[in-house]
Design an enzyme around this catalytic site. Structure first.
Site, short mmCIF file in Angstrom:
data_model
loop_
_atom_site.label_atom_id
_atom_site.label_comp_id
_atom_site.label_asym_id
_atom_site.label_seq_id
_atom_site.Cartn_x
_atom_site.Cartn_y
_atom_site.Cartn_z
N LYS A 50 7.68 3.57 -8.39
CA LYS A 50 6.30 3.63 -7.90
C LYS A 50 6.26 3.64 -6.37
O LYS A 50 7.24 3.27 -5.72
CB LYS A 50 5.49 2.46 -8.47
CG LYS A 50 6.05 1.10 -8.11
CD LYS A 50 5.49 0.02 -9.05
CE LYS A 50 5.95 -1.35 -8.59
NZ LYS A 50 5.55 -2.40 -9.54
N TYR A 269 0.24 -7.08 25.29
CA TYR A 269 -1.17 -7.46 25.18
C TYR A 269 -1.35 -8.98 25.10
O TYR A 269 -0.56 -9.67 24.44
CB TYR A 269 -1.78 -6.86 23.92
CG TYR A 269 -2.00 -5.37 23.99
CD1 TYR A 269 -2.77 -4.80 24.99
CD2 TYR A 269 -1.45 -4.53 23.02
CE1 TYR A 269 -2.97 -3.42 25.04
CE2 TYR A 269 -1.66 -3.16 23.06
CZ TYR A 269 -2.42 -2.62 24.07
OH TYR A 269 -2.62 -1.27 24.11
C1 LIG Z 1 6.75 -3.17 -9.81
C2 LIG Z 1 7.03 -3.55 -11.19
C3 LIG Z 1 8.36 -3.72 -11.63
C4 LIG Z 1 9.54 -3.76 -10.69
O1 LIG Z 1 9.53 -5.03 -10.07
P1 LIG Z 1 10.62 -5.49 -9.00
O2 LIG Z 1 10.24 -6.89 -8.69
O3 LIG Z 1 10.46 -4.58 -7.83
O4 LIG Z 1 11.95 -5.36 -9.63
C5 LIG Z 1 8.57 -3.96 -12.98
N1 LIG Z 1 7.52 -4.02 -13.86
C6 LIG Z 1 6.25 -3.87 -13.46
C7 LIG Z 1 5.15 -3.98 -14.47
C8 LIG Z 1 5.95 -3.65 -12.12
O5 LIG Z 1 4.68 -3.53 -11.72
#
Ligand SMILES: *Cc1c(COP(=O)(O)O)cnc(C)c1O
Length: 389
Positions: A50, A269
């Protein structure tokens, strides 16, 4: 070297021209997937892709995992699934946000498996298969996170519901751990037990519970398929233990100017940092527009009052602290302790990666490596180091 342009069209920067670069080590990425597959024991190991593969680039990551042996892939949205289908024609692609009314076509057209997250989505899915024909699905059951998923009772009722159509045959049950990064948290066992009870209620069904952290919790948590994300990208899945994964992404930016400031002067800044000694400053071409967050500043932001030190970089093998506030395109580092003359404009400073663990940098900014990686932005030159044969 010729610098004139023969047409009026601008020439994009090529290797060596840009202000900041990401080096993405695809061998390390493949090694990390294999390491997760070994730890997953008898379970199959998916890869979570993702958010453009946690910021590193969907296509390169997908091909690397596929070459290493992955055949199951998770994305967040149908659009991400459609993009992934263009890269990998023959794998299973699960969409974690599921199917909502209006998105049905994408699932059929790109052969995507929706992860159904609610009773409402179940209704949409049933109508979709009544209309469009067979389509596999996964059922997400909430066992304690209270984010997405059917309630345990509703999933149990569904398991014993004999009136459901024969065409409705879920491939797999899915649940997600809330506290996997904290192995001693009691919610882990509770979620495991709730999930087991649902898996048992469905006859002979595949099941997936473990994200990266869940894989480290041991065999009980592995079920049929594991779903690592952050560990593949070199992140730290479990808190307070050494991170066994190989770093995948190294971020570097160029020094634009080296300048000398006197004790008593200030930098950046807000003049939030006052020098207590004569200080040599490296002004680096990287800022919060590149995902190098303002909260990483060495002084002058509220986090610093909580005694969290600012981030550091690595230059010529030495750790150099960030000073003053991070700005949109520029950040300052204190290079006074490096030998005079050894720091030059044009040199690259590493802000995280091979020599500076990404999770340490994230911590300095009050966040986690996941957020740092997925915020990197579009201004970097990206260099992919191929898998060694
Ligand atoms: C993002 C996600 C993962 C992967 O999780 P990590 O902590 O990055 O290994 C697995 N299952 C779901 C449902 C997720 O949303």
């Amino acid at each position: 070297m010729s610098t004139h342009h023969t047409s009026s069209r601008p020439t994009l920067p090529v290797a060596g021209e840009d202000h900041a670069r990401l080096t993405i080590d695809l061998s390390a990425l493949a090694d990390n997937w294999r390491a997760m597959a070994r730890r997953s024991g008898a379970a199959r190991t998916a890869a979570v892709l993702k958010a453009d593969a946690y910021g590193i680039g969907l296509e390169a990551a997908a091909k690397t995992f596929h070459h290493a042996g992955a055949r199951d892939f998770f994305v967040a949205t149908p659009a991400e699934g459609a993009a992934l289908r263009g890269v990998l024609p023959d794998v299973r692609i699960y969409v974690l946000s599921g199917m909502w009314a209006g998105s049905e076509r994408l699932f059929f057209e790109f052969d995507l498996v929706p992860v159904i997250v609610s009773e409402e989505q179940l209704v949409v899915f049933m109508a979709a298969i009544a209309d469009g024909g067979e389509l596999p699905c996964v059922l997400h059951v909430d066992t304690g996170m209270n984010r997405l998923g059917l309630r345990v009772e509703d999933a149990m009722a569904l398991a014993s519901d004999t009136s459901r159509p024969a065409s409705f045959a879920p491939l797999m049950l899915l649940s997600h751990l809330a506290c996997g990064d904290d192995p001693s948290h009691p919610l882990n066992r509770q979620q495991l037990q709730r999930f087991r009870s649902v898996v048992t209620a469905f006859d002979d069904i595949d099941a997936t519970l473990a994200n990266s952290a869940g894989i480290f919790l041991g065999e009980d948590y592995h079920f049929t398929l594991t779903r690592p994300g952050i560990a593949l990208y070199g992140g730290a899945a479990v808190n307070d233990v050494p991170n066994p994964m190989k770093p995948v992404v190294t971020a570097e930016a160029r020094i634009l100017q080296v300048r000398e400031a006197k004790a008593g002067e200030t930098v950046s800044y807000g003049a939030s940092q006052v020098f207590t000694r004569d200080t040599r400053i490296a002004v680096v071409a990287l800022g919060y527009a590149d995902g190098y967050m303002r909260s990483l500043s060495g002084s002058g932001v509220p986090l610093r009052k909580a005694n969290i030190p600012g981030a550091s970089g690595v230059l010529h093998g030495r750790t150099v602290p960030l000073i003053g506030r991070v700005t949109m395109d520029l950040t300052h580092f204190d290079v006074t302790d490096l030998p005079a003359g050894s720091v030059r404009a044009g040199d690259f400073i590493e802000v995280f990666g091979r020599h500076m663990p990404i999770q340490d940098v994230a911590l300095a900014g009050g966040t986690i490596d996941y957020e740092l990686l997925t915020s990197l932005g579009r201004r970097y030159e990206r260099r992919y180091e191929a898998v060694k044969k």
